[in-house]
Structure formats: structure tokens, C-alpha cells
Design an enzyme around this catalytic site. Structure first.
Site, mmCIF file in Angstrom:
data_model
loop_
_atom_site.group_PDB
_atom_site.id
_atom_site.type_symbol
_atom_site.label_atom_id
_atom_site.label_comp_id
_atom_site.label_asym_id
_atom_site.label_seq_id
_atom_site.Cartn_x
_atom_site.Cartn_y
_atom_site.Cartn_z
ATOM 1 N N LYS A 167 0.941 -1.019 0.044
ATOM 2 C CA LYS A 167 0.067 -0.127 -0.095
ATOM 3 C C LYS A 167 0.809 1.394 -0.121
ATOM 4 O O LYS A 167 1.684 1.533 1.053
ATOM 5 C CB LYS A 167 -0.907 -0.197 1.094
ATOM 6 C CG LYS A 167 -1.793 1.292 1.048
ATOM 7 C CD LYS A 167 -2.387 1.327 2.526
ATOM 8 C CE LYS A 167 -3.473 2.957 2.431
ATOM 9 N NZ LYS A 167 -2.385 3.869 2.339
ATOM 10 N N GLU A 198 8.704 0.017 11.712
ATOM 11 C CA GLU A 198 9.858 0.903 11.773
ATOM 12 C C GLU A 198 9.265 2.347 11.754
ATOM 13 O O GLU A 198 8.744 2.794 10.745
ATOM 14 C CB GLU A 198 10.637 0.648 10.346
ATOM 15 C CG GLU A 198 11.922 1.202 10.242
ATOM 16 C CD GLU A 198 12.025 2.842 10.100
ATOM 17 O OE1 GLU A 198 12.066 3.440 11.002
ATOM 18 O OE2 GLU A 198 11.881 3.175 8.794
ATOM 19 N N CYS A 242 13.497 9.238 9.296
ATOM 20 C CA CYS A 242 13.248 8.853 10.586
ATOM 21 C C CYS A 242 14.601 8.820 11.319
ATOM 22 O O CYS A 242 14.728 8.903 12.502
ATOM 23 C CB CYS A 242 12.425 7.565 10.775
ATOM 24 S SG CYS A 242 13.157 6.261 9.667
ATOM 25 N N GLU A 295 9.277 13.632 17.399
ATOM 26 C CA GLU A 295 9.823 13.716 16.022
ATOM 27 C C GLU A 295 9.144 14.913 15.398
ATOM 28 O O GLU A 295 7.909 15.192 15.549
ATOM 29 C CB GLU A 295 9.574 12.397 15.362
ATOM 30 C CG GLU A 295 9.912 12.303 13.987
ATOM 31 C CD GLU A 295 9.935 10.841 13.477
ATOM 32 O OE1 GLU A 295 10.840 10.025 12.961
ATOM 33 O OE2 GLU A 295 8.665 10.377 13.618
#
Length: 478
Positions: A175, A251, A285, A381
């Protein structure tokens, strides 16, 4: 417009949605908007291909198909490069590295690995009640895989999920991110038109909402979910998958720290830190978004980093001289800008940057100094070109600050003393770590995180084994 790939066929949809060029903010094409019915058909195709064909057991077929896909990606690399620049906002120079060219080699790596990887492992024979028992382990494909990827590195992350899953003998529903659908759908078209991968083995979907991803994560016919994205969404994926106890690879986010020890080359380290935070506009990331510096050298290092940020070229990502492109969307730019403003209100000093640049979704390289290690900007983040400088007192203090986060994805250290740097690196709770600029990213190097940065590893032998089940067998032989 690109097409979905379902059961070997390229499929149009009634509904479409716009794909935007983040460098201009304008629509440049439309993407098919898959429904949950499309997702059901894709899962059914993957299930059938796994259960009723010899894909999972024909090693030579899988090797051939991986090689074919590698060749197709190389031959169509220029087309995929232009699409990645336009839709992802990746700079041209970055597509010659981790946005495209380096990840393409993941398919070659797994084709080569599959040639020699032992799918059986003999254990020692044992004597039980006067009989000799032979025991061994056989490794088998885990089944149907749902692979859900984000917008920031759609080629690299998509390839890192698809290649080892196919090598292991799994079938896949991939996806795309709603923000970068066409880049991933292009991979599906190459599979359909240039490989012998059987119908149903790979299915590629795009959708504008969350319904398709939610269905894949919870679907009873999916055996493995591999997801890359935010930690918050990763928790939801894990919760959905727990309903039928499917295997989950995650992840997730990171808040990685680059530590400059007091014997580091501050000029070199400042340049490295500045250009790292601006790589793909900070949308990575594993990017080191916290810069930990000796307290007595804080102001000196801040000045050097600010000077280097001023040298970062940003703008049109198609220009070979552009180093930094745009953020992916106005929504993401709003998030970054709001976090910077809150950081300043909380006491951080805005040294440079913190400005929107139009047209498109650009944000100037930003440096925040004197950051409290417990503050939001040091803990959450951000996914933007924003570097937070945090002072520390000694090596132990630096380790404490670096580890004081829910994340554990990556990090780095700079020091003139390699042994001191290695000793510190071993104390950091993260899945990857760079010492004096060392580059860990390659198809053979496992990538993943500790703590709430995820579960499992991508790439390398470890990434292949995420998609294998182990069966222990025993037989009386004498």
C-alpha cells in the site's frame, strides 16, 4: 494516471484523488483511490497465489523474478527518477543516492542472497530410549504480507519490504502513501509489464484515506504486517494485528542524537550536522535532529552550524545544484512551524530559519540553541529541517540525554579518539549508529530501532528472516 495492480491486472478505479507537486503546491496528476473492496480483492489474490501456486517453493523462479525487477528498475530509472522528484519533492542529487539508485540494488542483493541461503539447518542427532533421532529445521515463507509505506522515501522503503518478502516466498499487498501514490504504483506497473512474477504474488494499492490500511492490518488472511510510519500509527497497527496475532514488523519514529565530544573537529562536525538535518528537508526517521555539544563550546558550535545552514541551497528539486527540497505538504509544514514556535515560547533561542517560503511547501533550515532536553522539540519527532542544540557536561551526561527519549532508532558521535567514540556508541540504545561519519545504510546492513522506534529489522539477512517461519522436524533413523 497510474493503475492499481490486483491479481496480475492493472486496474482503473472510479474514484481518483490529486497528487500534488510539493515544490509548487499544484496538482500534476491524479491517483486511483482504492476502496476496501479493492483491498479485499488484493488480499484474496495474494492468499490464492500463496496457497495454490509454487511461488513459495520455487527458489529459481523467485531469483529470476527479482533479477528481472532489478533490470526493469535500472532500465526505467530515469522515468522513476523524474516522478520521484516531482511527487516526493526529492532533489535530483538525492535520487542518485538513497531515494532511488542505492535502493534499486536491494533487489540484486536479495536475489544473490537467495542463491546460497540455507533453507534447512541440521541439528545434532540424539539418542532417546535406544533410538537415534535425526532433527532439523526447515525455513518456510511466512505467508501473505501487507506492506504499508510512508511518503518520505517511498522507493527505498517499498523496495526494502518487497524484495525480502518475495525472496522468502511470500506474497504481498503493497500500500502506497496517500501523499506519494504514483511513485509506488509505477513499481506495480513495472512488475506487471516486465517480470514473470505470477498474478496475485504482488498487488499494489493507493488510497486517500485510512480505511484500506486499517483493513490490511486487521485482515485474517494477512499473516505479516510490515509498517513504516509514525510511532502513534504504529501502535494502532499493532493493536489491529493483535486481534489475530499476526506477525508485525514496525519501523517507526526517531529522535536521534549526534554527540560532539570535546575533542571533535568542530568545523567538520558542524558542517555534517547542518547538511544532515537538511537532507530531504529533514524528512527522515533516522536523521540526527538533536545536536549534543559540550556546554563550554555551545556558543562556538552554534555559530559554526548556523554558518553552514546558510550555505544550504534549497528550491527546485529538479535542479542538480539544489541540496534541499520542500516538505511534502502544507499540513506537514504547519506542524513543523508550530513546533518551532512552541520551542521558542518554551525558552529555546531561534538562531536562524523558522520561515515559510512559497510557492510550494518550503521551510528554511532552522537552528534552535540552548534547548532543554526535556522539552517537546527535544523529545518529539518533527520531520522537518530543524536542529535542536542541547548542551551536556561530560560523556556520561551526553549518554543520559541521548537515551532519555522513547525512541531508539539511530544516532552518531564525533571524536578524535576512535576508541572513546566506540565506547560511547555502545552505550546508546539505538538500532543504528554512525561513528565519525560512518555510513551504515546499505542493502546488507540491518536497519531498525530499539524501544518505541519499532520491532524487527529491514534489509540484510535479518530483513529476509523477518518473512520466514521455522519448522522443527524430527525422524527416527535407527
Amino acid at each position: 494516471m497510474k493503475h492499481l495492480l490486483i491479481d496480475g491486472r492493472l486496474v482503473e478505479t472510479e474514484r481518483t484523488y490529486p497528487s500534488l507537486n510539493p515544490a509548487t503546491g499544484e496538482e500534476f496528476d491524479r491517483a486511483p483511490d482504492a476502496t476496501t473492496d479493492d483491498a479485499e480483492r488484493a488480499v484474496a489474490a495474494a492468499r490464492r497465489a500463496f496457497d495454490t501456486t509454487d511461488w513459495a517453493t520455487d527458489r529459481q523462479l523467485r531469483i529470476r523474478c527479482l533479477e528481472q525487477l532489478h533490470t526493469a528498475l535500472v532500465e526505467h530509472g530515469d522515468e522513476l527518477r523524474e516522478l520521484t522528484i516531482t511527487e516526493v519533492g526529492a532533489t535530483r542529487q538525492l535520487t542518485h543516492a538513497n531515494q532511488l539508485d542505492v535502493p534499486i540494488e536491494i533487489f540484486r542483493y536479495y536475489a544473490d542472497l537467495l542463491r546460497d541461503y540455507p533453507m534447512t539447518e541440521e541439528l545434532a542427532e540424539v539418542e532417546i530410549r535406544g533410538q537415534t533421532h535425526r532433527r532439523w529445521i526447515e525455513k518456510e515463507a511466512a505467508g501473505v504480507v501487507a506492506a504499508i509505506i510512508p511518503y518520505n522515501y517511498p522507493n527505498q522503503i517499498g523496495f526494502a519490504k518487497l524484495a525480502p518478502a518475495l525472496a522468502a516466498g511470500c506474497t504481498v499487498v503493497l500500500k502506497a502513501s496517500p501523499d506519494t501514490p504514483l511513485t509506488t504504483l509505477a513499481l506495480g506497473e513495472l512488475i506487471a509489464e516486465h517480470t514473470d512474477i505470477p498474478p496475485g504474488v504482488v498487488n499494489v494499492l493507493s488510497s486517500s484515506g485510512v480505511e484500506v490500511g486499517a483493513l490490511l492490518a486487521a485482515h485474517a488472511d494477512v499473516d505479516v504486517v510490515t509498517f513504516t510510519g509514525s510511532t502513534a500509527t504504529g501502535r494502532k497497527v499493532m493493536e489491529a494485528a493483535s486481534k489475530n496475532l499476526k506477525r508485525v514488523f514496525l519501523e517507526l519514529g526517531g529522535k536521534s542524537a549526534m554527540i560532539l565530544l570535546d575533542d571533535a573537529d568542530f568545523d567538520l562536525a558542524a558542517m555534517f550536522a547542518a547538511f544532515m538535518i537538511c537532507s530531504h528537508a529533514g524528512q527522515g526517521c533516522a536523521i540526527t535532529t538533536r545536536l549534543l555539544v559540550p556546554r563550554e563550546h555551545h556558543d562556538e558550535i552554534v555559530e559554526k552550524v548556523a554558518a553552514n545552514l546558510g550555505r544550504v541551497t534549497y528550491g527546485d528539486p529538479s535542479d542538480p545544484n539544489t541540496y534541499m527540497g520542500p516538505l511534502i505538504s502544507e499540513k506537514q509544514r504547519d506542524k513543523v512551524d508550530a513546533m518551532v514556535k512552541r520551542a521558542v515560547e518554551a525558552g529555546a533561542k531561534l538562531v536562524t530559519g523558522g520561515e515559510r517560503v512559497d510557492p510550494g511547501y518550503f521551510y528554511t533550515p532552522t537552528l534552535l540553541a540552548g534547548v532543554d532536553p526535556a522539552s517537546e522539540i527535544a523529545q518529539e519527532e518533527i520531520f522537518g529541517p530543524v536542529l535542536a542544540v542541547i548542551p551536556f557536561d561530560d560523556d556520561d551526561d551526553a549518554v543520559r540525554i541521548a537515551n532519555d527519549t522513547i525512541y531508539g532508532l539511530s544516532g552518531g558521535v564525533q571524536s578524535a579518539d576512535p576508541e572513546r567514540a566506540i565506547a560511547l556508541a555502545r552505550r546508546i540504545r539505538s538500532g543504528t549508529f554512525s561513528i565519525n561519519g560512518g555510513n551504515y545504510f546499505a542493502p546488507d546492513a540491518p536497519f531498525g530501532g530499539y524501544k518505541q522506534s519499532g520491532i524487527g529489522r529491514e534489509m540484510g539477512v535479518a530483513g529476509f528472516e523477518e518473512f520466514l517461519e521455522r519448522k522443527t522436524l524430527a525422524m527416527v533413523v535407527g
